[in-house]
Design a protein around this motif. Sequence first.
Motif, PDB file in Angstrom:
ATOM      1  N   LYS A  92       0.883  -1.311  -0.041  1.00 26.76           N
ATOM      2  CA  LYS A  92       0.000  -0.036   0.059  1.00 26.76           C
ATOM      3  C   LYS A  92       0.875   1.322   0.190  1.00 26.76           C
ATOM      4  O   LYS A  92       0.617   2.195  -0.685  1.00 26.76           O
ATOM      5  CB  LYS A  92      -1.070  -0.226   1.243  1.00 26.76           C
ATOM      6  N   ILE A  93       1.937   1.377   0.582  1.00 20.89           N
ATOM      7  CA  ILE A  93       2.796   2.625   0.693  1.00 20.89           C
ATOM      8  C   ILE A  93       3.671   2.652  -0.698  1.00 20.89           C
ATOM      9  O   ILE A  93       3.531   3.752  -1.037  1.00 20.89           O
ATOM     10  CB  ILE A  93       3.844   2.331   1.814  1.00 20.89           C
ATOM     11  N   ALA A  94       4.015   1.324  -1.263  1.00 22.83           N
ATOM     12  CA  ALA A  94       4.725   1.801  -2.603  1.00 22.83           C
ATOM     13  C   ALA A  94       3.585   1.885  -3.799  1.00 22.83           C
ATOM     14  O   ALA A  94       3.919   2.489  -4.583  1.00 22.83           O
ATOM     15  CB  ALA A  94       5.589   0.482  -2.894  1.00 22.83           C
ATOM     16  N   PHE A  95       2.397   1.125  -3.635  1.00 22.87           N
ATOM     17  CA  PHE A  95       1.612   1.218  -4.962  1.00 22.87           C
ATOM     18  C   PHE A  95       0.186   1.644  -4.483  1.00 22.87           C
ATOM     19  O   PHE A  95      -0.907   1.300  -4.919  1.00 22.87           O
ATOM     20  CB  PHE A  95       1.373  -0.111  -5.515  1.00 22.87           C
ATOM     21  N   GLY A  96       0.242   2.743  -3.236  1.00 23.03           N
ATOM     22  CA  GLY A  96      -1.047   3.338  -2.883  1.00 23.03           C
ATOM     23  C   GLY A  96      -1.692   3.942  -3.798  1.00 23.03           C
ATOM     24  O   GLY A  96      -3.201   3.949  -3.773  1.00 23.03           O
ATOM     25  N   ASP A  97      -1.462   4.394  -4.869  1.00 21.76           N
ATOM     26  CA  ASP A  97      -2.103   4.975  -6.140  1.00 21.76           C
ATOM     27  C   ASP A  97      -2.625   3.949  -7.351  1.00 21.76           C
ATOM     28  O   ASP A  97      -3.112   4.566  -8.245  1.00 21.76           O
ATOM     29  CB  ASP A  97      -1.655   6.063  -6.943  1.00 21.76           C
ATOM     30  N   GLN A  98      -2.349   2.520  -6.965  1.00 20.64           N
ATOM     31  CA  GLN A  98      -2.799   1.669  -7.956  1.00 20.64           C
ATOM     32  C   GLN A  98      -3.699   0.776  -7.521  1.00 20.64           C
ATOM     33  O   GLN A  98      -4.062   0.795  -6.437  1.00 20.64           O
ATOM     34  CB  GLN A  98      -1.383   0.887  -8.484  1.00 20.64           C
ATOM     35  N   GLU A  99      -4.163  -0.248  -8.202  1.00 19.47           N
ATOM     36  CA  GLU A  99      -5.017  -1.175  -8.009  1.00 19.47           C
ATOM     37  C   GLU A  99      -4.367  -2.492  -7.249  1.00 19.47           C
ATOM     38  O   GLU A  99      -3.509  -3.069  -7.982  1.00 19.47           O
ATOM     39  CB  GLU A  99      -6.068  -1.596  -8.915  1.00 19.47           C
ATOM     40  N   ILE A 100      -4.627  -2.967  -6.058  1.00 17.98           N
ATOM     41  CA  ILE A 100      -3.645  -3.953  -5.389  1.00 17.98           C
ATOM     42  C   ILE A 100      -4.874  -5.016  -5.085  1.00 17.98           C
ATOM     43  O   ILE A 100      -5.868  -4.784  -4.533  1.00 17.98           O
ATOM     44  CB  ILE A 100      -3.064  -3.583  -3.976  1.00 17.98           C
ATOM     45  N   TYR A 101      -4.312  -6.360  -5.497  1.00 19.98           N
ATOM     46  CA  TYR A 101      -5.265  -7.340  -5.217  1.00 19.98           C
ATOM     47  C   TYR A 101      -4.480  -8.727  -4.513  1.00 19.98           C
ATOM     48  O   TYR A 101      -3.086  -8.581  -4.898  1.00 19.98           O
ATOM     49  CB  TYR A 101      -5.620  -7.940  -6.710  1.00 19.98           C
TER      50      TYR A 101
END
Length: 489
Positions: free
Chosen positions: A394-403
Amino acid sequence: MDYQSWVDGINGSASLYEFDILPDGSYSEIRLMAVNQRSVGMLYMRPDAPEFYPGIPYRSFWMDLNFEKFVYESAATNKPLYSYVNARGVWLKGFYIPVYAAEKDCGDVDHKETGDRDEHSEHTEQEKKTVHCLYIIDYSNEVQTDSIAKKSTEVANAVMDISIKLHGTQDFYQAMAKTAGEIREFCGAEKCSLYTVDKNKKECVFINENGRQDEYLEQFAREMSRTPFEVAEAWEKDLALSDCLLLEDLKVIEERDPVWYGSLVSHEIRNIILYVVRYQQELVGFIWAANYDTEKMMKIKETLELSSFLIAAVISNHQLVSQLEIKSTVDRLTQVSNRNAMNERMDRYISGEEKMPEAMGVVFADLNGLKIVNDDEGHDAGDRLLERAAALLKIAFGDQEIYRAGGDEFVVICPNIEEEKMNEQVSQLRGLSNNTNDVSFAVGTAYCTGKYSILKAVQIADENMYKDKTEYYRNNPEKDRRRQGKSAE
Protein backbone atom coordinates in the motif's frame (compact mmCIF):
# COMPACT_ATOMS: atom_id res chain seq x y z
CA MET A 1 -55.87 9.92 48.13
CA ASP A 2 -54.11 6.55 47.90
CA TYR A 3 -52.58 6.96 44.46
CA GLN A 4 -50.56 3.76 44.62
CA SER A 5 -53.51 1.46 45.23
CA TRP A 6 -55.43 3.19 42.46
CA VAL A 7 -52.59 2.83 39.92
CA ASP A 8 -51.99 -0.78 40.97
CA GLY A 9 -55.55 -1.54 39.89
CA ILE A 10 -54.87 -0.46 36.29
CA ASN A 11 -54.33 -3.33 33.86
CA GLY A 12 -51.32 -2.11 31.90
CA SER A 13 -48.11 -0.19 32.42
CA ALA A 14 -49.26 2.91 34.29
CA SER A 15 -47.78 5.79 36.25
CA LEU A 16 -49.24 8.97 37.73
CA TYR A 17 -47.63 12.41 37.53
CA GLU A 18 -48.38 15.66 39.32
CA PHE A 19 -47.33 19.28 38.88
CA ASP A 20 -48.48 22.74 39.93
CA ILE A 21 -49.83 25.50 37.73
CA LEU A 22 -48.43 28.61 39.39
CA PRO A 23 -50.16 32.01 39.63
CA ASP A 24 -48.12 33.41 36.73
CA GLY A 25 -49.24 30.52 34.49
CA SER A 26 -45.90 28.69 34.59
CA TYR A 27 -45.52 25.07 35.67
CA SER A 28 -43.58 23.49 38.47
CA GLU A 29 -41.41 20.45 37.93
CA ILE A 30 -43.21 17.17 37.40
CA ARG A 31 -43.48 14.82 40.37
CA LEU A 32 -43.95 11.07 40.14
CA MET A 33 -46.75 10.07 42.50
CA ALA A 34 -47.22 6.37 41.78
CA VAL A 35 -46.08 3.62 39.44
CA ASN A 36 -47.51 0.13 39.12
CA GLN A 37 -45.53 -3.08 38.98
CA ARG A 38 -45.59 -3.33 35.19
CA SER A 39 -43.90 0.08 34.88
CA VAL A 40 -41.51 -0.09 37.80
CA GLY A 41 -38.65 -1.11 35.52
CA MET A 42 -38.51 2.36 34.00
CA LEU A 43 -37.40 3.74 37.36
CA TYR A 44 -34.13 1.87 37.15
CA MET A 45 -32.86 2.67 33.68
CA ARG A 46 -30.02 4.45 35.48
CA PRO A 47 -27.81 2.42 37.82
CA ASP A 48 -27.70 5.32 40.30
CA ALA A 49 -31.49 5.75 40.43
CA PRO A 50 -32.72 6.73 43.93
CA GLU A 51 -35.37 4.94 45.95
CA PHE A 52 -38.89 5.88 44.88
CA TYR A 53 -41.26 7.76 47.14
CA PRO A 54 -44.55 9.51 46.22
CA GLY A 55 -43.78 13.05 45.09
CA ILE A 56 -40.18 12.48 44.04
CA PRO A 57 -39.19 14.67 41.05
CA TYR A 58 -39.58 12.46 38.01
CA ARG A 59 -36.25 13.71 36.64
CA SER A 60 -34.61 11.79 39.45
CA PHE A 61 -35.06 8.77 37.19
CA TRP A 62 -34.89 10.08 33.61
CA MET A 63 -35.60 13.18 31.56
CA ASP A 64 -37.52 13.37 28.30
CA LEU A 65 -38.49 16.89 27.27
CA ASN A 66 -41.06 15.62 24.78
CA PHE A 67 -42.72 13.43 27.36
CA GLU A 68 -42.89 16.45 29.65
CA LYS A 69 -44.62 18.52 26.97
CA PHE A 70 -47.35 15.89 26.69
CA VAL A 71 -47.83 15.64 30.46
CA TYR A 72 -48.00 19.41 30.86
CA GLU A 73 -50.38 19.90 27.95
CA SER A 74 -52.72 17.05 28.90
CA ALA A 75 -53.09 17.95 32.57
CA ALA A 76 -53.10 21.74 32.11
CA THR A 77 -55.71 21.74 29.33
CA ASN A 78 -57.68 18.83 30.80
CA LYS A 79 -57.51 16.98 27.46
CA PRO A 80 -56.43 13.39 26.83
CA LEU A 81 -53.52 12.99 24.40
CA TYR A 82 -52.21 10.07 22.41
CA SER A 83 -48.77 9.34 20.99
CA TYR A 84 -47.40 6.55 18.86
CA VAL A 85 -43.64 6.59 18.56
CA ASN A 86 -40.70 4.43 17.58
CA ALA A 87 -38.32 4.67 20.51
CA ARG A 88 -35.14 2.65 21.03
CA GLY A 89 -36.24 -0.12 18.72
CA VAL A 90 -39.81 -0.62 19.98
CA TRP A 91 -43.12 1.03 19.21
CA LEU A 92 -44.65 2.87 22.14
CA LYS A 93 -48.34 3.61 22.27
CA GLY A 94 -48.85 6.22 24.99
CA PHE A 95 -52.09 7.54 26.50
CA TYR A 96 -51.97 10.77 28.53
CA ILE A 97 -55.13 11.14 30.61
CA PRO A 98 -55.88 14.16 32.84
CA VAL A 99 -57.03 12.99 36.25
CA TYR A 100 -59.13 14.85 38.79
CA ALA A 101 -57.79 14.37 42.30
CA ALA A 102 -59.51 15.40 45.51
CA GLU A 103 -58.08 18.45 47.27
CA LYS A 104 -55.45 17.45 49.76
CA ASP A 105 -53.19 19.04 52.27
CA CYS A 106 -49.66 19.17 50.98
CA GLY A 107 -48.65 17.42 54.18
CA ASP A 108 -50.24 14.24 52.85
CA VAL A 109 -47.24 13.71 50.60
CA ASP A 110 -43.89 12.86 52.09
CA HIS A 111 -41.36 14.90 50.13
CA LYS A 112 -38.53 13.55 52.30
CA GLU A 113 -36.68 16.85 52.40
CA THR A 114 -37.81 20.39 51.81
CA GLY A 115 -35.10 20.64 49.21
CA ASP A 116 -37.07 18.17 47.06
CA ARG A 117 -40.06 20.48 46.96
CA ASP A 118 -40.65 22.69 43.95
CA GLU A 119 -38.79 26.01 43.92
CA HIS A 120 -42.17 27.77 44.07
CA SER A 121 -43.18 25.98 47.29
CA GLU A 122 -43.54 29.32 49.05
CA HIS A 123 -46.90 29.64 47.27
CA THR A 124 -49.84 28.38 49.27
CA GLU A 125 -52.35 25.83 48.02
CA GLN A 126 -54.78 28.71 47.41
CA GLU A 127 -52.30 30.43 45.08
CA LYS A 128 -51.60 27.47 42.84
CA LYS A 129 -53.45 24.63 41.20
CA THR A 130 -52.18 21.07 41.40
CA VAL A 131 -53.04 18.85 38.43
CA HIS A 132 -52.43 15.20 37.57
CA CYS A 133 -51.79 13.13 34.47
CA LEU A 134 -52.11 9.37 34.19
CA TYR A 135 -49.71 7.84 31.66
CA ILE A 136 -50.52 4.40 30.28
CA ILE A 137 -48.16 2.81 27.80
CA ASP A 138 -48.23 -0.23 25.55
CA TYR A 139 -45.17 -1.78 23.87
CA SER A 140 -44.90 -3.52 20.51
CA ASN A 141 -41.97 -4.74 18.43
CA GLU A 142 -43.89 -4.40 15.18
CA VAL A 143 -45.49 -1.31 13.69
CA GLN A 144 -49.28 -1.23 13.82
CA THR A 145 -50.71 0.45 10.75
CA ASP A 146 -54.03 1.20 12.44
CA SER A 147 -52.16 3.24 15.05
CA ILE A 148 -50.40 5.25 12.34
CA ALA A 149 -53.75 5.81 10.64
CA LYS A 150 -54.96 7.72 13.70
CA LYS A 151 -52.56 10.54 12.93
CA SER A 152 -53.84 13.81 11.49
CA THR A 153 -54.14 14.21 7.73
CA GLU A 154 -51.31 16.76 7.69
CA VAL A 155 -48.95 14.44 9.54
CA ALA A 156 -49.96 11.41 7.46
CA ASN A 157 -49.38 13.34 4.24
CA ALA A 158 -46.00 14.58 5.43
CA VAL A 159 -44.91 11.03 6.29
CA MET A 160 -46.08 9.86 2.86
CA ASP A 161 -44.13 12.65 1.12
CA ILE A 162 -40.99 11.76 3.05
CA SER A 163 -41.45 8.07 2.20
CA ILE A 164 -41.77 8.89 -1.51
CA LYS A 165 -38.54 10.90 -1.41
CA LEU A 166 -36.79 8.06 0.42
CA HIS A 167 -37.71 5.49 -2.19
CA GLY A 168 -37.88 7.65 -5.31
CA THR A 169 -34.37 6.76 -6.49
CA GLN A 170 -31.92 3.87 -6.13
CA ASP A 171 -29.09 6.28 -5.36
CA PHE A 172 -28.81 6.33 -1.57
CA TYR A 173 -27.26 9.80 -1.20
CA GLN A 174 -29.64 11.35 -3.69
CA ALA A 175 -32.59 9.83 -1.80
CA MET A 176 -31.24 11.12 1.51
CA ALA A 177 -30.73 14.59 0.04
CA LYS A 178 -34.30 14.77 -1.23
CA THR A 179 -35.56 13.51 2.14
CA ALA A 180 -33.59 16.19 4.00
CA GLY A 181 -35.14 18.83 1.74
CA GLU A 182 -38.63 17.47 2.37
CA ILE A 183 -38.14 17.48 6.14
CA ARG A 184 -36.67 20.99 6.08
CA GLU A 185 -39.66 22.29 4.19
CA PHE A 186 -42.20 20.61 6.47
CA CYS A 187 -40.44 21.88 9.59
CA GLY A 188 -40.18 25.40 8.19
CA ALA A 189 -36.49 25.19 9.04
CA GLU A 190 -33.60 27.18 7.63
CA LYS A 191 -31.30 24.16 7.73
CA CYS A 192 -31.84 20.40 7.76
CA SER A 193 -29.62 17.40 7.29
CA LEU A 194 -29.43 13.67 7.82
CA TYR A 195 -26.38 12.55 9.77
CA THR A 196 -25.71 8.85 9.19
CA VAL A 197 -23.68 6.85 11.70
CA ASP A 198 -21.89 3.55 11.05
CA LYS A 199 -20.83 2.28 14.46
CA ASN A 200 -18.85 -0.64 13.02
CA LYS A 201 -16.64 1.65 10.96
CA LYS A 202 -16.97 4.63 13.32
CA GLU A 203 -17.82 6.74 10.29
CA CYS A 204 -20.42 9.44 9.77
CA VAL A 205 -21.83 11.18 6.71
CA PHE A 206 -23.51 14.60 6.65
CA ILE A 207 -26.19 14.93 3.94
CA ASN A 208 -28.32 18.00 3.25
CA GLU A 209 -30.62 18.74 0.34
CA ASN A 210 -27.57 19.52 -1.79
CA GLY A 211 -26.13 16.07 -1.23
CA ARG A 212 -23.23 14.66 0.73
CA GLN A 213 -21.17 17.37 2.48
CA ASP A 214 -17.85 15.80 3.49
CA GLU A 215 -15.90 19.04 3.75
CA TYR A 216 -18.57 20.70 5.86
CA LEU A 217 -18.71 17.64 8.13
CA GLU A 218 -14.98 17.83 8.81
CA GLN A 219 -15.20 21.59 9.43
CA PHE A 220 -18.26 21.18 11.66
CA ALA A 221 -16.54 18.53 13.78
CA ARG A 222 -13.22 20.38 13.85
CA GLU A 223 -14.91 23.48 15.29
CA MET A 224 -15.73 21.39 18.36
CA SER A 225 -12.34 19.62 18.42
CA ARG A 226 -14.15 16.35 17.78
CA THR A 227 -14.12 13.72 15.10
CA PRO A 228 -17.42 13.25 13.21
CA PHE A 229 -18.00 10.03 15.16
CA GLU A 230 -17.30 11.80 18.46
CA VAL A 231 -19.96 14.34 17.47
CA ALA A 232 -22.46 11.46 17.16
CA GLU A 233 -21.40 10.07 20.54
CA ALA A 234 -21.85 13.50 22.14
CA TRP A 235 -25.31 13.87 20.61
CA GLU A 236 -26.35 10.53 22.12
CA LYS A 237 -25.32 11.84 25.53
CA ASP A 238 -27.07 15.16 24.90
CA LEU A 239 -30.34 13.28 24.29
CA ALA A 240 -30.14 11.94 27.85
CA LEU A 241 -32.16 8.74 27.18
CA SER A 242 -34.70 10.63 25.06
CA ASP A 243 -35.14 9.93 21.36
CA CYS A 244 -35.34 13.58 20.38
CA LEU A 245 -34.76 17.18 21.33
CA LEU A 246 -37.23 19.72 19.96
CA LEU A 247 -36.06 22.93 21.59
CA GLU A 248 -37.47 26.43 21.25
CA ASP A 249 -34.15 27.84 22.44
CA LEU A 250 -30.67 26.54 23.23
CA LYS A 251 -30.75 26.61 27.04
CA VAL A 252 -30.76 22.82 27.36
CA ILE A 253 -27.85 22.52 24.90
CA GLU A 254 -25.92 25.18 26.82
CA GLU A 255 -26.33 23.10 29.99
CA ARG A 256 -25.66 19.68 28.49
CA ASP A 257 -23.03 20.39 25.86
CA PRO A 258 -21.35 23.83 26.05
CA VAL A 259 -19.00 22.93 23.19
CA TRP A 260 -21.85 22.19 20.79
CA TYR A 261 -23.71 25.23 22.11
CA GLY A 262 -20.77 27.45 21.18
CA SER A 263 -20.75 26.03 17.66
CA LEU A 264 -24.50 26.55 17.25
CA VAL A 265 -24.32 30.16 18.42
CA SER A 266 -21.45 30.88 16.06
CA HIS A 267 -23.68 29.75 13.17
CA GLU A 268 -26.61 31.89 14.36
CA ILE A 269 -28.74 28.92 15.36
CA ARG A 270 -31.70 29.94 17.54
CA ASN A 271 -33.51 26.63 18.04
CA ILE A 272 -32.79 23.02 17.22
CA ILE A 273 -34.32 19.66 16.36
CA LEU A 274 -32.21 16.57 17.00
CA TYR A 275 -34.02 13.29 16.41
CA VAL A 276 -32.22 9.99 16.80
CA VAL A 277 -32.61 7.34 14.09
CA ARG A 278 -32.32 3.76 15.31
CA TYR A 279 -32.69 0.42 13.60
CA GLN A 280 -33.42 -2.48 15.97
CA GLN A 281 -32.18 -0.35 18.86
CA GLU A 282 -28.86 0.36 17.10
CA LEU A 283 -27.97 3.98 16.35
CA VAL A 284 -27.71 4.57 12.58
CA GLY A 285 -28.15 8.33 12.38
CA PHE A 286 -29.78 11.61 13.36
CA ILE A 287 -32.26 14.02 11.83
CA TRP A 288 -30.95 17.54 12.41
CA ALA A 289 -32.82 20.78 11.73
CA ALA A 290 -32.28 24.35 12.87
CA ASN A 291 -34.29 27.56 13.13
CA TYR A 292 -37.56 25.73 12.59
CA ASP A 293 -41.17 26.87 12.99
CA THR A 294 -41.77 26.33 16.71
CA GLU A 295 -45.54 26.71 16.28
CA LYS A 296 -45.50 23.37 14.44
CA MET A 297 -43.56 21.61 17.18
CA MET A 298 -46.10 18.88 18.03
CA LYS A 299 -46.83 18.10 14.36
CA ILE A 300 -43.11 17.99 13.66
CA LYS A 301 -42.64 15.57 16.54
CA GLU A 302 -45.39 13.26 15.30
CA THR A 303 -44.04 13.35 11.75
CA LEU A 304 -40.47 12.57 12.73
CA GLU A 305 -41.59 9.84 15.12
CA LEU A 306 -43.11 7.97 12.20
CA SER A 307 -40.55 8.95 9.59
CA SER A 308 -37.51 8.00 11.66
CA PHE A 309 -38.17 4.28 11.40
CA LEU A 310 -38.58 4.56 7.62
CA ILE A 311 -35.30 6.45 7.37
CA ALA A 312 -33.64 3.96 9.72
CA ALA A 313 -34.57 1.04 7.47
CA VAL A 314 -33.09 2.76 4.40
CA ILE A 315 -29.85 3.69 6.19
CA SER A 316 -29.47 0.22 7.69
CA ASN A 317 -30.06 -1.44 4.33
CA HIS A 318 -27.47 0.83 2.70
CA GLN A 319 -24.91 -0.01 5.38
CA LEU A 320 -25.65 -3.74 5.06
CA VAL A 321 -25.27 -3.67 1.27
CA SER A 322 -22.02 -1.71 1.64
CA GLN A 323 -20.70 -4.32 4.07
CA LEU A 324 -21.66 -7.15 1.72
CA GLU A 325 -20.00 -5.38 -1.21
CA ILE A 326 -16.87 -4.90 0.84
CA LYS A 327 -16.89 -8.52 1.96
CA SER A 328 -17.27 -9.73 -1.64
CA THR A 329 -14.47 -7.55 -3.06
CA VAL A 330 -12.06 -6.87 -0.18
CA ASP A 331 -9.72 -9.36 1.45
CA ARG A 332 -10.66 -9.47 5.13
CA LEU A 333 -7.10 -9.98 6.43
CA THR A 334 -5.08 -7.54 4.36
CA GLN A 335 -7.83 -5.06 3.39
CA VAL A 336 -6.73 -4.96 -0.23
CA SER A 337 -9.02 -6.06 -3.07
CA ASN A 338 -9.53 -9.81 -3.32
CA ARG A 339 -9.42 -12.28 -6.21
CA ASN A 340 -13.13 -11.81 -6.96
CA ALA A 341 -12.54 -8.10 -7.49
CA MET A 342 -9.52 -8.83 -9.70
CA ASN A 343 -11.49 -11.29 -11.84
CA GLU A 344 -14.33 -8.79 -12.23
CA ARG A 345 -11.82 -6.15 -13.30
CA MET A 346 -10.29 -8.51 -15.86
CA ASP A 347 -13.72 -9.51 -17.17
CA ARG A 348 -14.64 -5.87 -17.79
CA TYR A 349 -11.48 -5.41 -19.86
CA ILE A 350 -11.91 -8.68 -21.79
CA SER A 351 -15.60 -8.12 -22.54
CA GLY A 352 -14.99 -4.59 -23.73
CA GLU A 353 -17.25 -3.16 -21.03
CA GLU A 354 -14.26 -1.09 -20.00
CA LYS A 355 -11.82 0.26 -22.57
CA MET A 356 -8.27 -1.04 -22.31
CA PRO A 357 -5.82 1.69 -21.28
CA GLU A 358 -3.24 2.77 -23.84
CA ALA A 359 -0.53 1.56 -21.48
CA MET A 360 -0.71 -1.04 -18.74
CA GLY A 361 1.74 -2.13 -16.07
CA VAL A 362 1.28 -5.36 -14.12
CA VAL A 363 3.26 -6.26 -10.99
CA PHE A 364 3.15 -9.80 -9.57
CA ALA A 365 4.49 -9.93 -5.99
CA ASP A 366 4.82 -13.21 -4.10
CA LEU A 367 5.61 -13.15 -0.39
CA ASN A 368 8.72 -15.21 0.31
CA GLY A 369 8.89 -17.41 3.38
CA LEU A 370 5.20 -17.54 4.32
CA LYS A 371 5.10 -21.34 4.48
CA ILE A 372 8.06 -21.61 6.79
CA VAL A 373 6.48 -19.05 9.14
CA ASN A 374 3.17 -20.95 9.10
CA ASP A 375 4.93 -24.26 9.77
CA ASP A 376 7.32 -23.07 12.47
CA GLU A 377 5.39 -20.27 14.20
CA GLY A 378 1.76 -20.96 13.40
CA HIS A 379 -0.85 -19.41 11.14
CA ASP A 380 -1.40 -16.40 13.42
CA ALA A 381 2.20 -15.41 12.80
CA GLY A 382 1.67 -16.04 9.10
CA ASP A 383 -1.36 -13.75 9.11
CA ARG A 384 0.66 -11.00 10.77
CA LEU A 385 3.34 -11.40 8.09
CA LEU A 386 0.70 -11.06 5.36
CA GLU A 387 -0.68 -7.92 7.00
CA ARG A 388 2.79 -6.32 7.09
CA ALA A 389 3.43 -7.32 3.48
CA ALA A 390 0.16 -5.74 2.37
CA ALA A 391 1.03 -2.58 4.31
CA LEU A 392 4.29 -2.25 2.33
CA LEU A 393 2.43 -2.77 -0.94
CA LYS A 394 0.00 0.00 0.00
CA ILE A 395 2.89 2.35 0.73
CA ALA A 396 4.64 1.61 -2.56
CA PHE A 397 1.55 1.26 -4.79
CA GLY A 398 -1.06 3.26 -2.90
CA ASP A 399 -2.18 5.00 -6.08
CA GLN A 400 -2.67 1.72 -7.98
CA GLU A 401 -5.04 -1.29 -7.81
CA ILE A 402 -3.74 -3.90 -5.34
CA TYR A 403 -5.26 -7.39 -5.26
CA ARG A 404 -4.57 -10.41 -3.13
CA ALA A 405 -4.75 -13.11 -5.83
CA GLY A 406 -4.05 -16.09 -3.59
CA GLY A 407 -2.52 -17.16 -0.29
CA ASP A 408 0.79 -15.34 -0.62
CA GLU A 409 0.35 -13.81 -4.09
CA PHE A 410 -0.47 -10.17 -4.83
CA VAL A 411 -1.15 -8.56 -8.19
CA VAL A 412 -0.95 -4.82 -8.82
CA ILE A 413 -2.72 -3.41 -11.88
CA CYS A 414 -1.34 -0.06 -13.04
CA PRO A 415 -3.49 1.48 -15.84
CA ASN A 416 -1.90 4.28 -17.89
CA ILE A 417 1.34 4.24 -15.94
CA GLU A 418 4.72 5.10 -17.42
CA GLU A 419 7.19 2.22 -17.35
CA GLU A 420 9.75 4.31 -15.50
CA LYS A 421 7.19 5.13 -12.80
CA MET A 422 6.26 1.45 -12.41
CA ASN A 423 9.89 0.46 -12.02
CA GLU A 424 10.41 3.21 -9.43
CA GLN A 425 7.51 1.85 -7.38
CA VAL A 426 8.89 -1.71 -7.64
CA SER A 427 12.26 -0.41 -6.41
CA GLN A 428 10.50 1.35 -3.53
CA LEU A 429 8.76 -1.91 -2.58
CA ARG A 430 12.08 -3.77 -2.57
CA GLY A 431 13.68 -1.02 -0.49
CA LEU A 432 10.88 -1.10 2.05
CA SER A 433 11.05 -4.88 2.42
CA ASN A 434 14.88 -4.78 2.73
CA ASN A 435 14.43 -2.53 5.76
CA THR A 436 12.34 -5.17 7.56
CA ASN A 437 13.57 -8.35 9.17
CA ASP A 438 10.71 -10.52 7.95
CA VAL A 439 9.06 -9.29 4.73
CA SER A 440 10.58 -10.35 1.41
CA PHE A 441 8.94 -10.31 -2.03
CA ALA A 442 9.67 -12.11 -5.28
CA VAL A 443 8.56 -9.60 -7.89
CA GLY A 444 7.84 -9.86 -11.59
CA THR A 445 6.57 -7.18 -13.95
CA ALA A 446 5.08 -6.74 -17.39
CA TYR A 447 4.57 -3.53 -19.31
CA CYS A 448 2.29 -3.27 -22.35
CA THR A 449 1.34 -0.60 -24.86
CA GLY A 450 -0.69 -0.62 -28.06
CA LYS A 451 -2.65 -3.79 -28.68
CA TYR A 452 -2.17 -6.30 -25.86
CA SER A 453 -3.93 -8.94 -23.76
CA ILE A 454 -4.39 -8.22 -20.05
CA LEU A 455 -4.34 -11.96 -19.31
CA LYS A 456 -1.06 -12.35 -21.20
CA ALA A 457 0.39 -9.42 -19.26
CA VAL A 458 -0.47 -11.09 -15.93
CA GLN A 459 1.03 -14.36 -17.19
CA ILE A 460 4.29 -12.66 -18.16
CA ALA A 461 4.49 -10.87 -14.79
CA ASP A 462 3.86 -14.22 -13.05
CA GLU A 463 6.64 -15.93 -15.03
CA ASN A 464 9.05 -13.11 -14.24
CA MET A 465 8.12 -13.37 -10.55
CA TYR A 466 9.07 -17.07 -10.53
CA LYS A 467 12.44 -16.21 -12.03
CA ASP A 468 12.95 -13.74 -9.17
CA LYS A 469 11.83 -16.33 -6.62
CA THR A 470 14.28 -18.90 -8.01
CA GLU A 471 17.05 -16.35 -7.59
CA TYR A 472 15.88 -15.67 -4.01
CA TYR A 473 16.05 -19.37 -3.07
CA ARG A 474 19.42 -19.75 -4.78
CA ASN A 475 20.74 -17.02 -2.49
CA ASN A 476 18.79 -18.29 0.58
CA PRO A 477 18.75 -22.11 0.33
CA GLU A 478 17.93 -22.52 4.02
CA LYS A 479 14.50 -21.02 3.38
CA ASP A 480 13.65 -23.37 0.49
CA ARG A 481 11.47 -26.08 1.98
CA ARG A 482 11.30 -27.70 -1.46
CA ARG A 483 14.80 -28.99 -0.94
CA GLN A 484 13.68 -30.51 2.36
CA GLY A 485 11.06 -32.72 0.74
CA LYS A 486 8.18 -30.39 1.51
CA SER A 487 5.70 -28.80 -0.85
CA ALA A 488 6.62 -25.67 -2.66
CA GLU A 489 5.31 -22.34 -1.65
